[in-house]
Write an enzyme that holds these catalytic residues in place. Structure first.
Site, PDB file in Angstrom:
ATOM      1  N   GLY A 130       6.002  -4.847  12.987  1.00 24.73           N
ATOM      2  CA  GLY A 130       6.279  -4.258  11.819  1.00 24.73           C
ATOM      3  C   GLY A 130       6.254  -2.436  12.279  1.00 24.73           C
ATOM      4  O   GLY A 130       5.998  -2.059  12.869  1.00 24.73           O
ATOM      5  N   ILE A 147       0.772  -1.304   0.163  1.00 23.10           N
ATOM      6  CA  ILE A 147      -0.004  -0.216   0.211  1.00 23.10           C
ATOM      7  C   ILE A 147       0.498   1.132  -0.007  1.00 23.10           C
ATOM      8  O   ILE A 147       0.493   2.386   0.339  1.00 23.10           O
ATOM      9  CB  ILE A 147      -1.130  -0.500   1.313  1.00 23.10           C
ATOM     10  CG1 ILE A 147      -0.210  -0.331   2.698  1.00 23.10           C
ATOM     11  CG2 ILE A 147      -2.001  -0.859   1.150  1.00 23.10           C
ATOM     12  CD1 ILE A 147      -1.161  -0.277   3.689  1.00 23.10           C
ATOM     13  N   GLY A 148       2.289   1.191  -0.400  1.00 18.43           N
ATOM     14  CA  GLY A 148       3.546   2.184  -0.273  1.00 18.43           C
ATOM     15  C   GLY A 148       3.830   1.803   0.560  1.00 18.43           C
ATOM     16  O   GLY A 148       4.932   2.997   0.209  1.00 18.43           O
ATOM     17  N   GLY A 178       4.118   0.473   9.933  1.00 16.70           N
ATOM     18  CA  GLY A 178       3.338   1.392   9.591  1.00 16.70           C
ATOM     19  C   GLY A 178       2.570   2.387  10.248  1.00 16.70           C
ATOM     20  O   GLY A 178       2.242   3.045   9.267  1.00 16.70           O
ATOM     21  N   GLU A 179       2.461   1.632  12.043  1.00 12.05           N
ATOM     22  CA  GLU A 179       1.749   2.790  11.998  1.00 12.05           C
ATOM     23  C   GLU A 179       2.281   3.611  13.706  1.00 12.05           C
ATOM     24  O   GLU A 179       2.010   4.840  14.045  1.00 12.05           O
ATOM     25  CB  GLU A 179       0.760   2.411  12.816  1.00 12.05           C
ATOM     26  CG  GLU A 179      -0.708   1.539  11.613  1.00 12.05           C
ATOM     27  CD  GLU A 179      -1.652   0.645  11.838  1.00 12.05           C
ATOM     28  OE1 GLU A 179      -2.996   1.175  12.088  1.00 12.05           O
ATOM     29  OE2 GLU A 179      -1.325  -0.508  12.298  1.00 12.05           O
ATOM     30  N   GLN A 196       8.559   5.551   6.368  1.00 10.23           N
ATOM     31  CA  GLN A 196       7.317   5.164   7.074  1.00 10.23           C
ATOM     32  C   GLN A 196       7.433   5.866   8.372  1.00 10.23           C
ATOM     33  O   GLN A 196       6.431   6.714   8.576  1.00 10.23           O
ATOM     34  CB  GLN A 196       7.524   3.686   7.531  1.00 10.23           C
ATOM     35  CG  GLN A 196       6.801   2.346   6.684  1.00 10.23           C
ATOM     36  CD  GLN A 196       5.477   2.526   6.720  1.00 10.23           C
ATOM     37  OE1 GLN A 196       4.783   3.912   6.114  1.00 10.23           O
ATOM     38  NE2 GLN A 196       4.679   1.337   5.826  1.00 10.23           N
ATOM     39  N   LYS A 203      15.904   2.302   4.292  1.00 12.12           N
ATOM     40  CA  LYS A 203      15.137   3.266   3.325  1.00 12.12           C
ATOM     41  C   LYS A 203      13.921   3.296   3.503  1.00 12.12           C
ATOM     42  O   LYS A 203      12.870   4.473   4.059  1.00 12.12           O
ATOM     43  CB  LYS A 203      15.822   3.404   1.940  1.00 12.12           C
ATOM     44  CG  LYS A 203      15.304   4.162   1.157  1.00 12.12           C
ATOM     45  CD  LYS A 203      15.437   4.235  -0.436  1.00 12.12           C
ATOM     46  CE  LYS A 203      17.230   5.068  -0.586  1.00 12.12           C
ATOM     47  NZ  LYS A 203      17.457   5.026  -1.664  1.00 12.12           N
ATOM     48  N   ALA A 218       4.681  -7.363   7.298  1.00 12.53           N
ATOM     49  CA  ALA A 218       5.585  -7.554   7.497  1.00 12.53           C
ATOM     50  C   ALA A 218       6.150  -8.744   8.159  1.00 12.53           C
ATOM     51  O   ALA A 218       6.962  -9.970   8.015  1.00 12.53           O
ATOM     52  CB  ALA A 218       7.252  -6.057   7.590  1.00 12.53           C
ATOM     53  N   ASN A 256      14.534  -2.604   6.198  1.00 13.38           N
ATOM     54  CA  ASN A 256      14.838  -1.733   5.108  1.00 13.38           C
ATOM     55  C   ASN A 256      15.456  -0.562   5.856  1.00 13.38           C
ATOM     56  O   ASN A 256      13.890   0.424   6.286  1.00 13.38           O
ATOM     57  CB  ASN A 256      14.155  -1.793   3.615  1.00 13.38           C
ATOM     58  CG  ASN A 256      14.709  -0.779   2.981  1.00 13.38           C
ATOM     59  OD1 ASN A 256      15.535   0.412   3.078  1.00 13.38           O
ATOM     60  ND2 ASN A 256      14.808  -1.258   1.317  1.00 13.38           N
TER      61      ASN A 256
END
Lengths: 327, 740
Positions: free
Chosen positions: B704, B469-470, B706-707, B640, B635, B513, B633
Site C-alpha cells: 500500500g 477515498i480519492g 496511501g500513507e 499519492q 500516475k 490495494a 498505476n
C-alpha cells in the site's frame, strides 16, 4: 445563518434610507459579512444590496489624485494602470491579500470594513469577547494569541486589523468619503479605523447610517520608492503576521518624506510616526535604517505568544525601506 | 506469442476512470443523495469541556419555522449499552449519542435540530441554549503528564517493547543524542467534510455516508441501534478525502439515523468545517523522547523512544509513534514505550500515517543530530545502521530496497553538492539547507472479496465493497481486472462503496490495494478460466476443441495461442450465453506476516531556503524515492506520493490545532487560521519508484502507498532547516517566529 430581510438599492438614496432605519448592513462582495453571518457573529435584521449603485468607477481628480468608488473590486483596482504606475504600493498590497477569487468579489468599501482578525471573535462558542458581547471579557488575553496585537491594544481587546489594502491606503494619505442622510463626510484614512480602547465593538468611525462611497488618493510623491512587504505563515492566502507599507520620497539618498505603516500588529493600520521621524532628513544608511526599525515598535506591548512580532516588525521595516529605496 | 496491450495494463499511468465524472460533477458524494422527503439535520455542539447540561432551552428552536425535531438527551431513544455496543476500533468508537447529560469535551454533540430545509435547521440550531454545571477540566498536557497511563495496546501491538539490553548499549555508547521532540495537535480537513444521509424504509436503514469503511459503518450502526446487520445498507461511491478521519463511524452517523427514525423521513446531516475540529478526531499532540547511543564509527548501540500523547476522557486512542523505532535501524538494544494523558478533548484518531508520521519525525531528526555529532554524512550514518532484519523481532524483510532509494534520490537531488557545516550554503543573503530522512510505513493486508460478472455485451462488471477515498481504487482495480481478464480497461466497469457488494476491509492503514487487488485478481482469474472452458466446449466457438490451456484471452479476444486465426471476441461469446457468467473469490493474507517484517521504505531529500532576518522558510524542491513493491498505476501512485509530501510540508511548517486552555475549545477551527499548504508553498516535487514487486507479501507484488508519502518529510525539512541555519528545532510546526 439567521433569517434576514433583503432589499436592493437602485439609488444611493435608497441605501441611505435603509441604513437610517437601523439594524441594516450593506451587502457588496459579501466576502467577510456573509462568513460572519454564517457563524452567527453578525446578525443583521436586513441587508441592503448596494452592488447596483454607481460607485464602481475610478476617476481622476483635479489635483492629480484619484477617486476610487467604493464598489471597485479589489482585483480591478490592483490592475488599474493608473494605480500600478502612480500608486504601486497599493497595487502590491492588494495582490498580496486573500486569493484571486476573493479579490474578484471584494470591494474597496468592504475591504475598509473588514472585521478584525481574532480566533475568539469569529467563534460564538467562546463566551468572552468584548467585541461581540461588550463586557464579556477577552479570551485572547490568556488564550493562544500568536496572531494578536502588540501595539495600541487595550485590556478589553487585542484583535488585529486584517486588511492589506488599508495599510497601503494609510501610507498614501487616502481619505474615505462617506454619505448619510445627514450629509457627506471626509475621514482621513488614519482616523477611519479605531483603537479598541473601552469600546472594541466599534472597528471604525463609520456610523451605522453612513455609506462609504469612495476613497480618494492625493497625488503621491512616493510612486518611485515604495514597498509593501507582507510576512505571513504561508506563501499566499494568509493574513499578515506583520506587514509594512514603506513609502519614501527621496532626494538622492536623503529622505525628504516617508510613511511607514504596519499591518497585523494593531487594531488599525499602525502608522509608525517615530520611524518616519527617524528617516526624514537622514541619509538611508544602516544606522538610519536600524533606528527606523527600532522606532517602528515604540510602545509595543507583546502578549504570551507574540513577542516575536516586535522583532519581526522591526526587521520587516528595515527590509521594506531598503527594498523600497532600491525600486 | 507477443505481448499485447492488455498483458501490461497493471502499472500503466492510466487516467482515473472516474475522472470525467468528478470533473463534470457527475460523481455523487454522500451529501448529494436526495431520497424523497429529505430533511436536514444540524448538530449543536457543547461550548464547555467538562460538566453537565442542567438546562436545555429547546422551546425557541422547536417553535422556529420548519423545525421537525430537536433531539437531545431529554428525548433521544435509549440505545443498547448506553450507545457503546459497537465499540471496536477502527469502525466502532466511543460516541456522543445524547444518552445522558454529561459533557466530556468542547464541541461534543448535545443536540440535533431537524428541519424541512438546511436554512431552517441552521437558524433553529442557533437558538438552542444549554446551561451547564461546569466541572474542572483536564486540559493542560504539561500539568496532566504526571498522571500519564499505559494503554492496553497500540494498534494491536504492545505499548512497551524492549529488545537486547538497552542500558548496556548506553554504557558502551561513545556518542549520545537525547532530546525531546514534539508534534502539535492536528486536524484532518478533507475537502469533503463528513456527511451522512439516513433513510429508513420498513424498518430497514440505508445510509449514504462519506466513509473509508462501508462494512464498518454498517456493523457499527447495526450494533449501536440494536439491529441485524442485514437490515442496514451503507452506500459510499465517492469520498472526497478520508485521511483516517472517515475510517471510524463517528457520532453524527448514528445521530442522523436516530433523527431520521424519529421524524419518519430521510435526514441529511453534514458536519460543517468548524465541527471538524473536535467530535471527529484528529492527530493528538505528541511528546517524544528519543535517546540514541552510538560508537564513534556511527554504529548504534542503543535506542530509546518514549511517547507521551493526548487522548480523551472517554476513550484511549494511542498515536503509536515509538513503533517505528522497533524496525528502522539495526540496533541491538532498544526500549520503546507509549503513555497516554487523558484530557477533556475529543478522542484523537488515525490521521495519515498515525504513529509513523509523528514518530519518524522524532527518530529521523535524532539521527540527523547524531550525524552532526559524529561529523558524518546523514546518509552514511543510515547506511551504517542499515537493517537487514527487523531489530526488535529478528525477522527478515519481505522485500527491502532502501539502499536503492537512498542512492537514486541522492543522485537526482544532487546531495553530493551539500557542504556539511550548518550555514555553509547560501544564495545571496538567503540561507540554503539540504536535509534528508528515511520514510517508512508498514504493509498491511486483510481478507477481501470480489466478484466479476460477464455482461451480455462482452464487457465486465467487477465489484468489491471497498472504497475509493480519492486514491484511485476504481482505476487500479480496473487495471488489475483488465489485465487478469485479458481485456482493455474500457471493458471493465468497477463498482465499490456498497455493503451489498462482496465485503472488503477499511480503506485505512494503506491496505486497500494490497487486500482488494488479490481478491479482484482471483475472481477475474476464475471467471476467465470458466469462460475459456465454456468456449472450448462450445461447438459454435472458433476455439472449440482446443485444450483450455491452449486458449488465452487478450485485448478482448478469445484466441487459440498457436493459431491466432481461431478467435472470437468476448462480445460474440457473451451474446451466445444468455445467463450471466460470474465468479467470486475471497483473498486472505497467508502467513507472510508471521514469516516476514512487512514494510515499505523511502528516502526523502529536501532543500529549504531561509530568510535569515525574517525567518521565512521556502521549500523549492523535494526529491523522494520509494520502495513500495510494484506500483499499480504510475500516475495515481505519483499523485499519492506528491499529496503525502505536500502534507508533510504542512506537517513540518504550518499545521497546528490550537487548544484554548480554559475552555478546551479549539481556537482556530477554520481553514483561514488552520493553515495547510497552498499552491504557492509547493514548488518542485520529484518522485521516484524503485520497482521491486513484493511477491512474498501478496500475489500482485504490491504494498500500500496511501500513507508513506507523508513520512520522512517533516524530518527532512527540519534537518534541512538545521543545515541552513544551525538552529535545531524539535517542536513542530517550524513557523518563522521560531527562527527569529
Amino acid at each position: 445563518m439567521r433569517a434576514f430581510d433583503y432589499v436592493r438599492a437602485e439609488r444611493i438614496d435608497d441605501a441611505l434610507t435603509a441604513l437610517a432605519e437601523g439594524n441594516t448592513r450593506c451587502l457588496a462582495g459579501g466576502t467577510n459579512l456573509l462568513d460572519l453571518m454564517k457563524g452567527d457573529v453578525e446578525q443583521p435584521a436586513r441587508l441592503v444590496d448596494i452592488t447596483h449603485l454607481p460607485l464602481a468607477g475610478i476617476e481622476p481628480l483635479p489635483d492629480g489624485g484619484l477617486r476610487i468608488g467604493a464598489l471597485v473590486p479589489n482585483s480591478d483596482l490592483a490592475n488599474d494602470r493608473r494605480i500600478r504606475e502612480r500608486y504601486p504600493l497599493l497595487a502590491q498590497a492588494l495582490v498580496s491579500g486573500a486569493s484571486p477569487q476573493l479579490r474578484n468579489m471584494a470591494t474597496v468599501g468592504g475591504n475598509l470594513l473588514q472585521r478584525t482578525r481574532c480566533h475568539y471573535f469569529v467563534d460564538v462558542g467562546f463566551d468572552a469577547c468584548n467585541k461581540r458581547k461588550p463586557g464579556s471579557g477577552c479570551t485572547a488575553l490568556e488564550g493562544p494569541n500568536r496572531i494578536h496585537a502588540i501595539l495600541g491594544a487595550s485590556n478589553r481587546c487585542i484583535a488585529v486589523h486584517p486588511s492589506d489594502m488599508c495599510v497601503a491606503l494609510a501610507a498614501l494619505d487616502a481619505v474615505v468619503e462617506t454619505q448619510s442622510r445627514g450629509g457627506a463626510r471626509r475621514i482621513a484614512m488614519h482616523d477611519f479605523h479605531r483603537l479598541p480602547g473601552t469600546t472594541p465593538q466599534r472597528d471604525t468611525e463609520l456610523r451605522h447610517d453612513e455609506l462609504v462611497t469612495a476613497v480618494t488618493l492625493p497625488p503621491s510623491p512616493f510612486a518611485e520608492h515604495s514597498r509593501y512587504l507582507k510576512v505571513r505563515d504561508r506563501a499566499s492566502y494568509a493574513f499578515a503576521l506583520v506587514s509594512v507599507a514603506a513609502a519614501l520620497d527621496l532626494d538622492g539618498d536623503r529622505v525628504r518624506d516617508a510613511r511607514i505603516v504596519l499591518g497585523g500588529v494593531a487594531h488599525k493600520p499602525w502608522r509608525a510616526r517615530d520611524a518616519e521621524h527617524a528617516l526624514v532628513g537622514h541619509a538611508l544608511d544602516d544606522a538610519t535604517l536600524s533606528a527606523a526599525g527600532a522606532a517602528a515598535t515604540h510602545g509595543a506591548r507583546p502578549y504570551h505568544d507574540n513577542a516575536f512580532k516586535v522583532t519581526l516588525a522591526q526587521r520587516a521595516v528595515v527590509r521594506a525601506i531598503r527594498e523600497g529605496a532600491r525600486t | 506469442m507477443t505481448q499485447t496491450a492488455t498483458s501490461h495494463v497493471i502499472g500503466q499511468p492510466l487516467d482515473r476512470t472516474d475522472g470525467p465524472l468528478k470533473t463534470t460533477g457527475g460523481a455523487r458524494y454522500a451529501a448529494e443523495f436526495r431520497p424523497a422527503g429529505l430533511c436536514h439535520a444540524v448538530m449543536v455542539l457543547s461550548t464547555i469541556p467538562a460538566g453537565r447540561i442542567v438546562a436545555l432551552d429547546t422551546a425557541a428552536p422547536e417553535a422556529s419555522p420548519g423545525v421537525l425535531l430537536v433531539l437531545s438527551h431529554r428525548n433521544a431513544p435509549s440505545l443498547p449499552k448506553h450507545g457503546d455496543a459497537a465499540f471496536d476500533p477502527p469502525a466502532g468508537r466511543v460516541l456522543s449519542l445524547l444518552q445522558d447529560d454529561d459533557v466530556h469535551y468542547n464541541r461534543q454533540p448535545i443536540a440535533v435540530v431537524v428541519a424541512d430545509s438546511f436554512e431552517h435547521a441552521v437558524a433553529a440550531a442557533a437558538l438552542v441554549h444549554a446551561q451547564y454545571e461546569r466541572a474542572s477540566p483536564a486540559l493542560d498536557f504539561q500539568r496532566e503528564r504526571a498522571h500519564a497511563h499505559t494503554p492496553k495496546d497500540v494498534n494491536h501491538a504492545p505499548p512497551d517493547k524492549r529488545w537486547g539490553d538497552v542500558a548496556a548499549g548506553e554504557r558502551v555508547a561513545e556518542v549520545r543524542v537525547d532530546a525531546i521532540y514534539t508534534t502539535p495537535m492536528q486536524t484532518h480537513n478533507p475537502l469533503e467534510p463528513h456527511a451522512t444521509v439516513a433513510d429508513w424504509q420498513n424498518g430497514k436503514l440505508t445510509v449514504y455516508d462519506a466513509t473509508q469503511y462501508v462494512s464498518g459503518v454498517r456493523d457499527a450502526l447495526a450494533k449501536t441501534l440494536g439491529m441485524a446487520a442485514d437490515d442496514v445498507r451503507v452506500v459510499s461511491p465517492f469520498v472526497g478525502g478520508g485521511f483516517g478521519c472517515k475510517g471510524s463511524t463517528w457520532s453524527h452517523v448514528v445521530l442522523a439515523a436516530m433523527a431520521a427514525r424519529q421524524v419518519g423521513r430521510p435526514v441529511k446531516l453534514v458536519v460543517d468545517r468548524t465541527q471538524m475540529f473536535g467530535p471527529v478526531g484528529g492527530r493528538p499532540h505528541t511528546r517524544q523522547r528519543v535517546a540514541l547511543g552510538a560508537r564513534r564509527d556511527g554504529t548504534l548501540t542503543s535506542i530509546r523512544h518514549e511517547l507521551v500523547a493526548q487522548t480523551s476522557q472517554i476513550e484511549d486512542w494511542t498515536e503509536p509513534s515509538a513503533v517505528v523505532s522497533r524496525m528502522m535501524y539495526a540496533c541491538p538494544n532498544g526500549a520503546t514505550s507509549h503513555r497516554l494523558v487523558k484530557l477533556n478533548i475529543g478522542t484523537p484518531t488515525f490521521q495519515r500515517a498515525p504513529g509513523e508520521a509523528s514518530g519518524n519525525f522524532a527518530l529521523e531528526v535524532a539521527m540527523d543530530e547524531l550525524a552532526v555529532s559524529l561529523h558524518v554524512d546523514p546518509v552514511a550514518l543510515r547506511l551504517r545502521n542499515y537493517a537487514e532484519r527487523e531489530p526488535a523481532t529478528g525477522k527478515s524483510f519481505s522485500s527491502k530496497h532502501l539502499r536503492e532509494c537512498y542512492a537514486q534520490a541522492a543522485e537526482r537531488f544532487g546531495w553530493s553538492r551539500r557542504t556539511g557545516a550548518p550555514r555553509s550554503m547560501r544564495d545571496g543573503n538567503t540561507l540554503v539547507g539540504y536535509g534528508m530522512a528515511t520514510a517508512s510505513y508498514p504493509a498491511h493486508r486483510m481478507a477481501a472479496s470480489a466478484r466479476a460478472v460477464l455482461q451480455p455485451d462482452g464487457t465486465f462488471v467487477v465489484q468489491s465493497g471497498s472504497q475509493d477515498i480519492g486514491t484511485g481504487t476504481y482505476t487500479v482495480m480496473t487495471q488489475v481486472a483488465a489485465e487478469t481478464l485479458g481485456v482493455p480497461p474500457a471493458h471493465v466497469h468497477f463498482e465499490l462503496g456498497d455493503t451489498r457488494l462482496p465485503p472488503a476491509p477499511v480503506s485505512g492503514g494503506s491496505m486497500s490495494a494490497a487486500s482488494v487487488g488479490p481478491a479482484v485478481q482471483a475472481a477475474c482469474r476464475q471467471l476467465r478460466e470458466r469462460l475459456v472452458s465454456l468456449a472450448v466446449a462450445d461447438a459454435t466457438s472458433p476455439v472449440h476443441g482446443s485444450p483450455s490451456s491452449a486458449v488465452t484471452i487478450d485485448d478482448g479476444w478469445m484466441i487459440v495461442r498457436d493459431n491466432p486465426s481461431r478467435r472470437e471476441t468476448l462480445a460474440a461469446f457473451a451474446a451466445r450465453h444468455r445467463q450471466p457468467l460470474e465468479a467470486s473469490a475471497e483473498a486472505k493474507p497467508g502467513d507472510a506476516k508471521e514469516r516476514y517484517a512487512l514494510h515499505s521504505f523511502g528516502a526523502v531529500f529536501a532543500e529549504v531556503r531561509v530568510d535569515p532576518e525574517l525567518g521565512v522558510i521556502r521549500v523549492p524542491r523535494v526529491v523522494a524515492a520509494y520502495d513500495i513493491g510494484r506500483p499499480l498505476n504510475l500516475k495515481t501512485a505519483r499523485s499519492q506520493m506528491q499529496g503525502g509530501i505536500v502534507w508533510g510540508v504542512g506537517f513540518a511548517l504550518l499545521e497546528e490545532t490550537l487548544l484554548e486552555l480554559r475552555s478546551g475549545r479549539i481556537a482556530n477551527a477554520n481553514l483561514a487560521e488552520y493553515h495547510v499548504p497552498v499552491n504557492a508553498d509547493i514548488q518542485s516535487i520529484d518522485v521516484l519508484f524503485v520497482d521491486h514487486p513484493d511477491y512474498a507479501f501478496n500475489p500482485l507484488g504490491i504494498r500500500g502507498i496511501g500513507e508513506i508519502g507523508i513520512t520522512g518529510v517533516p524530518a527532512a525539512l527540519a534537518n534541512a532547516i538545521h543545515h541552513a541555519t544551525g538552529r535545531r528545532l524539535r517542536d513542530l510546526p517550524i513557523t518563522l517566529d521560531k527562527l527569529l
